[in-house]
Design an enzyme around this catalytic site. Structure first.
Site, short mmCIF file in Angstrom:
data_model
loop_
_atom_site.label_atom_id
_atom_site.label_comp_id
_atom_site.label_asym_id
_atom_site.label_seq_id
_atom_site.Cartn_x
_atom_site.Cartn_y
_atom_site.Cartn_z
N PHE A 181 0.89 -1.29 0.09
CA PHE A 181 -0.10 0.12 -0.07
C PHE A 181 0.71 1.35 -0.12
O PHE A 181 0.84 2.02 0.92
CB PHE A 181 -0.88 0.07 1.19
CG PHE A 181 -2.57 -0.15 0.81
CD1 PHE A 181 -2.99 0.64 0.03
CD2 PHE A 181 -3.26 -0.86 1.30
CE1 PHE A 181 -4.17 0.50 -0.31
CE2 PHE A 181 -4.48 -1.39 1.20
CZ PHE A 181 -5.00 -0.48 0.08
N HIS A 182 1.63 1.43 -1.00
CA HIS A 182 2.44 2.73 -1.03
C HIS A 182 1.44 3.81 -1.70
O HIS A 182 0.20 3.54 -1.66
CB HIS A 182 3.52 2.46 -1.94
CG HIS A 182 3.34 2.19 -3.27
ND1 HIS A 182 3.32 3.25 -4.39
CD2 HIS A 182 3.53 1.08 -3.85
CE1 HIS A 182 3.04 2.69 -5.46
NE2 HIS A 182 3.17 1.34 -5.29
N VAL A 183 1.82 4.91 -2.06
CA VAL A 183 1.30 6.27 -2.27
C VAL A 183 0.27 6.26 -3.26
O VAL A 183 -0.92 6.23 -3.04
CB VAL A 183 2.16 7.54 -2.71
CG1 VAL A 183 1.30 8.50 -2.69
CG2 VAL A 183 3.33 7.58 -1.63
#
Lengths: 579, 89
Positions: B14-16
């Site tokens: 769940f990165h940017v």
């Protein structure tokens, strides 16, 4: 309106005329120090916060649109992420809660919440997520700026031709300067070797610094004329003054055309001695035009921009891409990469270095890098990996003793070991040298010469440290002089010590780009001259008119003189004598 | 209330960008949306900060829940988004 004459310090040559763009980055406000608010002020404080949020959102959305158009939707996602942070249902309510519950100022509430969330990110296991702390801090910074009540316009947003007028420009401001729109620069403070001066020269933007209180009379949109040679400015110039300036601009244009003939020729003296003329650059962009401008390589590639234009430490990959691009642009010509020279007046927000009383004598450059070897190791690995794409050399800044040199060299070998173990290719026999900018290094040059592959003399700092003069302080600026006999002796020591061990010596400070110093440096035996691309044609032209043998005798004579003015006079006489 | 379990499949978790896409999608619905991790951490599905600070890596399993008028459509859309690896290759 009558015209008004203003005198400053001309630091980057050229005449320009244009409309004023006043640049005022966040002025320190009283509210910065204000931490607590009275209960009655809570509604007003909440309103300030809300207004700052709205303003920040608008700015970010505009920035997202602009980025989408210029760099594509992919690049805009990070900024969209920042927009979402601002709009996040946990972000503002938490700040409001603090203002209401703890009676803190909006500024403090922003700081506390931003740091709390940034801390959460930093505690995550994935490096990628830890780096997102920088996004949160960036949002926080924008909010703080907007709380301070200023427009938050960045220099990169300027899209029309203007003369930029500011109190001072920080290094991170100056890397945003676009020569297409910034006709000239005028500042309240700053001296001949301030970073604004260095960058203006390297970008070829005429600049007048240190005009002092006269700056207060200049208003947004005023017509301003500046002469970067003499330091003279004219506010609200009369039609006749403008005409005269336009004639001068044309002359300058013709002159540079005439000199440009020399740019792409080798620099050979009348008696057949050739020297190497190379360029100083600070961005990958500049490396694209270096060869066309007559550079025979890069003598100083400042790598700070990579670090200053970022919100977190650039990764090995990012650095590799930049070094590779420069190596490729130079098509096999040498490129000397200087490792990170941060600290002093060049700050990195994400390193959070404490303010120092004497930053130029403090925690900076190689000192910082040896204290945090992971930073240097990453950079050295990136340089090594890029070395297969051109002819790279590396040098360490601010070396003051042999231990530092040996530690840095050990990290260089360690980086090679690592890559070898990983099976990653790099070039053989890369030269490793050092900057000589501290008198202690110059005095020990004979010992260093046995261990380094080359020296590069950084005259700007060398003069500052030898003569004990703050190069940012206009009050003592006239003491700052590279023709000081003590500085000349140090230069001579370094060149001779190098030659005795068969090592070459270059110079990448302002002195190398001064044609008045050329006969002297030629006589002292300097091997490589590194300067702003704009000075190359001028220096090559100067070399063409000189006899090396004469210059050797001249240098010996100059070294016996006791004062800088005597040396200058003698040099001028020499340069004016008929051939 | 509707709930469904999904596994994060894209490389960097769940990165940017995924978090941003998830929040954008969640905001299209009026329902209250929550994300629950395997160790019972619950965050607001409309909060990018909440989503990102969970530090969800590739392979993590989460439960998406929605409660409200459009709960069914919401869960369906979000599950589809996660399963599409957020459009990443």
């Amino acid at each position: 309106m009558s015209e008004q004459r203003i005198q400053g310090l001309g630091v980057s040559a050229g005449t320009r005329i244009g409309r004023v763009h006043l640049y005022r980055p966040q002025a320190a406000t009283d509210s910065l120090s204000r931490k607590q608010v009275a209960e009655a002020d809570v509604p007003a404080e909440l309103e300030r916060l809300r207004a700052a949020k709205e303003q920040s959102l608008e700015q970010l959305q505009a920035l997202v649109e602009k980025t989408k158009q210029s760099l594509g939707a992919d690049k805009a996602v990070i900024l969209e992420g920042q927009t979402s942070i601002l709009a996040d249902p946990t972000f503002f309510p938490e700040m409001e809660k603090r203002i209401q519950g703890q009676l803190v100022s909006a500024e403090l509430a922003v700081d506390q919440v931003v740091e709390q969330i940034a801390g959460l990110f930093e505690s995550l296991p994935q490096e990628y997520m830890r780096e997102r702390a920088a996004d949160v801090r960036d949002v926080g910074k924008r909010l703080r700026t907007n709380l301070g009540g200023n427009s938050g316009v960045s220099l990169a947003d300027i899209q029309q031709e203007v003369v930029l007028v500011a109190d001072d420009l920080t290094p991170s401001d100056t890397v945003q300067l676009d020569k297409t729109y910034i006709l000239g620069i005028v500042t309240r403070t700053g001296g001949k070797t301030s970073h604004t001066a260095i960058l203006a020269k390297s970008l070829g933007i005429p600049a007048v610094l240190g005009i002092g209180a006269a700056l207060d009379t200049i208003e947004q949109g005023d017509l301003l004329l500046l002469d970067g040679n003499t330091g003279a400015c004219v506010l609200h110039p009369l039609e006749s003054t403008v005409e005269e300036a336009r004639r001068r601009m044309e002359d300058e244009h013709h002159q540079s055309q005439a000199l440009s003939v020399y740019a792409n020729q080798p620099a050979v003296t009348r008696d057949g001695h050739q020297i190497e003329v190379v360029a100083n650059i600070g961005t990958t962009l500049e490396s694209r035009s270096s060869l066309a401008e007559g550079a025979e390589g890069i003598g100083l590639f400042r790598t700070e921009f990579l670090f200053m234009n970022a919100t977190s430490m650039p990764t090995e990959e990012e650095q590799f891409a930049a070094y590779r691009e420069v190596a490729e642009n130079l098509q096999g010509h040498p490129v000397v990469i200087r490792t990170l020279d941060i600290g002093g007046d060049k700050e990195l927000p994400y390193l959070e270095l404490p303010k120092e009383l004497n930053p130029f004598l403090g925690y900076r450059a190689i000192r910082l890098c040896l204290d945090r070897p992971e930073i240097l190791l990453t950079q050295l690995r990136a340089i090594l990996r890029a070395s297969v794409h051109g002819q790279l050399k590396v040098m360490f800044p601010m070396i003051s003793n042999l231990q530092e040199w040996r530690q840095a060299k050990a990290l260089w070998l360690q980086a090679q070991e690592q890559l070898r173990a990983e099976g990653v290719a790099f070039a053989d026999g890369i030269e490793v040298g050092m900057m000589v900018e501290i008198p202690s290094a110059a005095l020990l040059a004979d010992q260093f010469a046995k261990e380094v592959d080359f020296f590069s003399i950084g005259t700007n700092d060398l003069v500052q440290y030898t003569v004990a003069v703050d190069r940012m302080n206009e009050k003592v600026a006239d003491l700052y002089d590279y023709f000081h006999p003590a500085v000349l002796r140090l230069i001579q020591m370094v060149i001779e010590a190098g030659h005795r061990e068969g090592k070459w010596t270059g110079m990448c400070g302002g002195m190398a780009g001064d044609p008045q110093a050329t006969p002297l440096l030629l006589g002292l035996g300097l091997d490589e001259w590194s300067m702003d691309a704009g000075s190359i044609a001028k220096i090559k032209h100067a070399v063409h008119g000189l006899h090396r043998a004469d210059c050797v005798a001249l240098a010996q004579r100059l070294l016996t003189l006791g004062t800088a003015p005597e040396i200058r006079t003698e040099l001028q006489t020499y340069l004016q004598q008929p051939e | 209330m509707i709930r469904e379990q999904v596994t994060i499949q894209n490389d960097q978790g769940f990165h940017v960008r995924p978090a941003q896409l998830f929040v954008t999608e969640s905001n299209k619905f009026s329902s209250t949306i929550k994300l629950i991790t395997e160790n019972d951490n619950t965050v607001d599905g409309k909060s990018i900060l909440g989503l990102m600070t969970l530090g969800l890596a590739q392979g993590s399993t989460v439960t998406i829940t929605a409660e409200g008028a459009d709960e069914e459509a919401a869960v369906r859309a979000l599950v589809e988004l996660v399963n599409s690896k957020f459009g990443e290759a």
